[in-house]
Scaffold this motif. Structure first.
Motif, PDB file in Angstrom:
ATOM      1  N   LYS A 183     -70.073  13.063  22.014  1.00 47.77           N
ATOM      2  CA  LYS A 183     -71.304  13.848  22.017  1.00 47.77           C
ATOM      3  C   LYS A 183     -71.521  14.486  23.390  1.00 47.77           C
ATOM      4  O   LYS A 183     -71.805  15.681  23.500  1.00 47.77           O
ATOM      5  N   GLU A 184     -71.350  13.697  24.446  1.00 48.54           N
ATOM      6  CA  GLU A 184     -71.560  14.211  25.799  1.00 48.54           C
ATOM      7  C   GLU A 184     -70.529  15.279  26.165  1.00 48.54           C
ATOM      8  O   GLU A 184     -70.870  16.332  26.708  1.00 48.54           O
ATOM      9  N   TYR A 185     -69.273  15.004  25.841  1.00 48.96           N
ATOM     10  CA  TYR A 185     -68.199  15.934  26.217  1.00 48.96           C
ATOM     11  C   TYR A 185     -68.372  17.294  25.558  1.00 48.96           C
ATOM     12  O   TYR A 185     -68.259  18.331  26.213  1.00 48.96           O
ATOM     13  N   PHE A 186     -68.653  17.295  24.258  1.00 45.79           N
ATOM     14  CA  PHE A 186     -68.757  18.570  23.559  1.00 45.79           C
ATOM     15  C   PHE A 186     -70.078  19.282  23.832  1.00 45.79           C
ATOM     16  O   PHE A 186     -70.174  20.498  23.675  1.00 45.79           O
ATOM     17  N   GLU A 187     -71.090  18.559  24.305  1.00 50.63           N
ATOM     18  CA  GLU A 187     -72.295  19.216  24.793  1.00 50.63           C
ATOM     19  C   GLU A 187     -71.994  19.948  26.098  1.00 50.63           C
ATOM     20  O   GLU A 187     -72.542  21.011  26.373  1.00 50.63           O
ATOM     21  N   LEU A 188     -71.109  19.368  26.891  1.00 52.94           N
ATOM     22  CA  LEU A 188     -70.754  19.959  28.187  1.00 52.94           C
ATOM     23  C   LEU A 188     -69.745  21.101  28.058  1.00 52.94           C
ATOM     24  O   LEU A 188     -69.793  22.061  28.838  1.00 52.94           O
ATOM     25  N   THR A 189     -68.849  21.009  27.111  1.00 52.69           N
ATOM     26  CA  THR A 189     -67.741  21.971  27.042  1.00 52.69           C
ATOM     27  C   THR A 189     -67.778  22.894  25.834  1.00 52.69           C
ATOM     28  O   THR A 189     -66.979  23.824  25.758  1.00 52.69           O
ATOM     29  N   GLY A 190     -68.693  22.651  24.904  1.00 50.41           N
ATOM     30  CA  GLY A 190     -68.756  23.477  23.712  1.00 50.41           C
ATOM     31  C   GLY A 190     -67.931  22.878  22.584  1.00 50.41           C
ATOM     32  O   GLY A 190     -66.927  22.201  22.819  1.00 50.41           O
ATOM     33  N   THR A 191     -68.355  23.114  21.377  1.00 51.90           N
ATOM     34  CA  THR A 191     -67.724  22.501  20.206  1.00 51.90           C
ATOM     35  C   THR A 191     -66.673  23.412  19.583  1.00 51.90           C
ATOM     36  O   THR A 191     -66.899  24.604  19.414  1.00 51.90           O
ATOM     37  N   LEU A 225     -65.054  21.888  36.717  1.00 48.49           N
ATOM     38  CA  LEU A 225     -63.919  21.890  35.787  1.00 48.49           C
ATOM     39  C   LEU A 225     -64.376  21.808  34.334  1.00 48.49           C
ATOM     40  O   LEU A 225     -63.806  22.463  33.453  1.00 48.49           O
ATOM     41  N   LEU A 226     -65.419  21.045  34.070  1.00 47.70           N
ATOM     42  CA  LEU A 226     -65.966  21.001  32.710  1.00 47.70           C
ATOM     43  C   LEU A 226     -66.664  22.309  32.359  1.00 47.70           C
ATOM     44  O   LEU A 226     -66.626  22.758  31.212  1.00 47.70           O
ATOM     45  N   LYS A 227     -67.286  22.942  33.357  1.00 52.46           N
ATOM     46  CA  LYS A 227     -67.911  24.247  33.142  1.00 52.46           C
ATOM     47  C   LYS A 227     -66.870  25.275  32.730  1.00 52.46           C
ATOM     48  O   LYS A 227     -67.124  26.131  31.849  1.00 52.46           O
ATOM     49  N   LEU A 228     -65.689  25.210  33.327  1.00 56.31           N
ATOM     50  CA  LEU A 228     -64.618  26.130  32.960  1.00 56.31           C
ATOM     51  C   LEU A 228     -64.242  25.959  31.487  1.00 56.31           C
ATOM     52  O   LEU A 228     -64.025  26.954  30.782  1.00 56.31           O
ATOM     53  N   GLN A 263     -69.163  17.653  42.189  1.00 52.48           N
ATOM     54  CA  GLN A 263     -69.231  19.106  42.013  1.00 52.48           C
ATOM     55  C   GLN A 263     -67.931  19.623  41.401  1.00 52.48           C
ATOM     56  O   GLN A 263     -67.950  20.515  40.545  1.00 52.48           O
ATOM     57  N   GLU A 264     -66.811  19.065  41.821  1.00 53.50           N
ATOM     58  CA  GLU A 264     -65.515  19.459  41.257  1.00 53.50           C
ATOM     59  C   GLU A 264     -65.463  19.133  39.764  1.00 53.50           C
ATOM     60  O   GLU A 264     -65.037  19.964  38.949  1.00 53.50           O
ATOM     61  N   HIS A 265     -65.893  17.934  39.420  1.00 51.06           N
ATOM     62  CA  HIS A 265     -65.883  17.503  38.025  1.00 51.06           C
ATOM     63  C   HIS A 265     -66.748  18.428  37.168  1.00 51.06           C
ATOM     64  O   HIS A 265     -66.332  18.876  36.096  1.00 51.06           O
ATOM     65  N   SER A 266     -67.944  18.728  37.652  1.00 50.54           N
ATOM     66  CA  SER A 266     -68.851  19.611  36.905  1.00 50.54           C
ATOM     67  C   SER A 266     -68.262  21.007  36.754  1.00 50.54           C
ATOM     68  O   SER A 266     -68.366  21.626  35.686  1.00 50.54           O
ATOM     69  N   ASP A 270     -58.287  12.473  27.536  1.00 50.31           N
ATOM     70  CA  ASP A 270     -58.029  12.269  28.965  1.00 50.31           C
ATOM     71  C   ASP A 270     -59.336  12.025  29.720  1.00 50.31           C
ATOM     72  O   ASP A 270     -59.433  11.151  30.588  1.00 50.31           O
ATOM     73  N   TRP A 271     -60.346  12.840  29.418  1.00 43.70           N
ATOM     74  CA  TRP A 271     -61.654  12.687  30.067  1.00 43.70           C
ATOM     75  C   TRP A 271     -62.261  11.328  29.735  1.00 43.70           C
ATOM     76  O   TRP A 271     -62.800  10.643  30.613  1.00 43.70           O
ATOM     77  N   TYR A 272     -62.177  10.926  28.479  1.00 42.29           N
ATOM     78  CA  TYR A 272     -62.731   9.650  28.035  1.00 42.29           C
ATOM     79  C   TYR A 272     -62.059   8.485  28.764  1.00 42.29           C
ATOM     80  O   TYR A 272     -62.736   7.540  29.208  1.00 42.29           O
ATOM     81  N   LEU A 273     -60.769   8.521  28.906  1.00 41.76           N
ATOM     82  CA  LEU A 273     -60.043   7.428  29.548  1.00 41.76           C
ATOM     83  C   LEU A 273     -60.252   7.374  31.049  1.00 41.76           C
ATOM     84  O   LEU A 273     -60.434   6.294  31.621  1.00 41.76           O
TER      85      LEU A 273
END
Length: 208
Positions: A30-38, A183-186, A178-181, A55-58
């Motif tokens: 839920k969190e990942y796809f809210e951040l990166t789009g579905t 990369l997910l924004k991309l 900031q780097e993590h945010s 990869d992100w989850y692990l």
């Protein structure tokens, strides 16, 4: 990917996606796809994005109930060969560009976000990345060699200069969060670009 590390990753993924870990997995998706789009299963990049989620989850997801990542939790609870454990803790999540294959048949990547050049062995790239591609992904270091994990997100040629400029700004902050945010924004912008393919990509990849 080298067999020892890949086998361990497969084991972790199986263990932490069932039983009492299932609730955390659902929260993470839920969190990942809210951040990166579905994306849906019909989308061309669905498989690679699911690999990116894994990869992100692990390696990076922190549950509200825990203070350590899945990989760190697993390593604390299991006896794993030192060289494998060290590799699993060496992940480099970044924006890369595939520059060339050198004289020694090694794959040369530019770590755009961190301003470095990295070489991979001939078997260090097992997915469909070609020369000139700019992409986000994760590298592991195993016995002094780098290997690219399967979860990658490739960006349009037309926005490479934009991503380089923004990467330079983020690098100067020297802030892993900031780097993590970023990369997910991309990934989120890439999802948006798939939905609005008729729009100039430079109008979508905008950072404010």
């Amino acid at each position: 990917m080298i067999n020892e590390v890949q086998s361990c990753l497969d084991r972790i993924l199986v263990e932490y996606t069932r039983g009492h870990h299932l609730e955390s997995l659902i929260e993470a998706k839920k969190e990942y796809f809210e951040l990166t789009g579905t994306l849906t299963e019909e989308d061309d990049e669905y498989e690679s994005r699911m690999n990116a989620f894994n990869d992100w989850y692990l390696f990076q997801y922190l549950s509200k109930r825990k203070t350590k990542t899945v990989v760190k939790d697993f390593l604390e609870k299991n006896q794993i060969e030192d060289k494998v454990a060290k590799s699993l803790l060496s992940v480099n999540h970044s924006l890369f560009e595939f520059k060339k294959i050198n004289f020694f048949k090694r794959i040369v990547l530019e770590d755009v976000l961190h301003g470095k050049t990295i070489t991979l062995p001939k078997d260090g790239l097992t997915i469909g990345i070609v020369k000139g591609d700019m992409f986000t992904g994760r590298l592991l270091n195993f016995e002094s060699n780098y290997y690219l994990l399967k979860g990658v997100c490739i960006y349009p040629e037309s926005v490479k200069n934009i991503l380089r400029k923004e990467s330079k700004k983020i690098r100067k902050l020297k802030d892993p969060n900031q780097e993590h945010s970023f990369l997910l924004k991309l990934e989120q912008l890439k999802t948006k670009s798939l939905r609005y393919g008729h729009i100039d990509m430079t109008k979508i990849f905008v950072f404010v």
